[in-house]
Design an enzyme around this catalytic site. Structure first.
Site, short mmCIF file in Angstrom:
data_model
loop_
_atom_site.label_atom_id
_atom_site.label_comp_id
_atom_site.label_asym_id
_atom_site.label_seq_id
_atom_site.Cartn_x
_atom_site.Cartn_y
_atom_site.Cartn_z
N GLU A 101 0.08 2.86 -3.41
CA GLU A 101 1.53 3.91 -3.36
C GLU A 101 1.23 5.39 -3.40
O GLU A 101 2.18 6.23 -3.83
CB GLU A 101 2.45 3.62 -4.41
N GLU A 135 1.22 4.25 0.56
CA GLU A 135 1.96 3.04 1.45
C GLU A 135 2.63 2.02 0.66
O GLU A 135 2.44 1.84 -0.65
CB GLU A 135 0.93 2.45 2.12
#
Length: 367
Positions: A329, A186
């Site tokens: 991430e 994300e």
């Protein structure tokens, strides 16, 4: 399926429920065959610990003891969060767009790690603020970012269901592309605030216990972050037994998209790697929405954020890695891929019989 919706989004809820009802139980026969295969490999029984468990769970999910993780894909769910207006972050929302472009260009930390792990990377725009688009970023925009949770619900029910269905759709696309392993990631400035708010409600604890400094907040910044979370919870009175409502009130499009990815992984029988605390919050939501979705999840590492271990404990999964990471991430999940590759190599290796070695047997524990 937990959670109810009235009015707006009811048709989407029915469609979502129909999809989730199609999720099958884990295949016990395939799991047993995978366990037997592990026990036949020339090494002490169970000596690779959670790596053995991971392949057994993958076999149960896919229905086959023949494990293939050769094609993997990281979906980076990108979206902005209105709560940034409360000065709860060190950087502004414009960083989300810049990072999305860096994903498309293959220049981010996650992209570099993905290259080492031989993992595809696809950035997904679910609601990056004022984003003009990029050919290297998949356009799945739900809205131009979420609302400020201290003022109103983060998203409408219609937006919520569209976002979850987008995640399920991405899992379907991956299945059609013969992807064998999904990785959650994300990017969204402010998403440690939204995820901490959701975690506080679902875990039933004070926000202070689950809220960290995110990307490096000062003491005053952390204080503002906590106040924003408390204000949002007081405003919305979220019901922890209604995970869909909690998500729509306090969450973000990135979290909702990952919820859909976990549900889709279970539906289309593709294992999904849980990353850090934000990814883990999405996993907990998915399990509360559909308990059967847990079968698709593998916990890769425990985040250094305060809620990291608490959330995995609530899901009932053990992390393979403890390394104090908190980048997000998908980076922690990417670290687990080489470990799974090595596990697959051993799993396919020489057996006791092939080496003419007497096999180990389960021994009763000594009193």
């Amino acid at each position: 399926m937990a959670g109810k919706a009235k009015g707006e989004g009811i048709v989407n809820l029915e469609r979502l429920s129909n999809q989730l009802n199609q999720i099958s139980e884990p295949d016990k026969k395939a799991a047993s065959e995978a366990k037997q295969r592990w026990d036949s490999v020339a090494k002490p029984l169970g000596s690779l610990g959670l790596l053995e468990d991971a392949l057994i769970r993958i076999a149960a999910l896919t229905g086959s003891a023949d494990i293939d993780l050769s094609v993997r894909r990281l979906y980076l769910m990108c979206a902005d969060n209105g709560v940034v207006a409360q000065n709860v972050t060190q950087t502004g929302s414009e960083v989300t767009a810049r990072m999305a472009d860096s994903f498309a260009a293959g220049k981010s930390s996650a992209c570099r790690m993905a290259k080492v792990a031989n993992c595809q990377v696809e950035a997904v725009d679910l609601g990056i603020l004022n984003y003009p688009g990029n050919p290297g970023v998949r356009n799945c925009r739900i809205a131009n970012g979420t609302a400020d949770i201290t003022q109103k619900p983060a998203m409408t029910k219609a937006e919520l269901y569209r976002c979850i269905e987008t995640g399920i759709g991405l899992a379907k696309c991956a299945k059609e592309d013969r992807v064998k392993l999904l990785v959650t990631g994300e990017m969204g400035i402010g998403n440690t605030t939204t995820s901490s708010a959701v975690a506080s409600v679902l875990l039933g604890c004070d926000p202070l216990l689950v809220t960290g400094r995110g990307a490096g907040l000062s003491d005053s910044g952390l204080s503002r972050k906590l106040e924003a979370i408390k204000k949002a919870i007081k405003l919305h009175h979220p019901d922890p037994e209604d995970p869909l409502s909690v998500l729509s009130m306090l969450g973000g499009f990135d979290i909702a998209g990952m919820v859909g990815l976990y549900l889709g992984g279970a539906l289309y029988q593709v294992p999904v790697l849980i990353d850090g605390v934000i990814s883990a919050v999405a996993a907990l939501l998915a399990v509360k929405i559909c308990p059967a979705s847990k079968k698709a999840m593998l916990a890769t590492h425990v985040s250094a954020e305060p809620a990291g271990g608490m959330i995995l404990d609530a899901i009932g999964l053990e992390p393979m890695i403890t390394a104090g990471m908190r980048l997000g991430e998908g980076t922690g999940a990417l670290c687990a891929i080489p470990m799974l590759d090595m596990a697959c190599s051993v799993y396919q290796g020489s057996t006791f019989g092939e080496l003419s070695i007497e096999a180990y047997e389960e021994q009763d524990s000594q009193p």
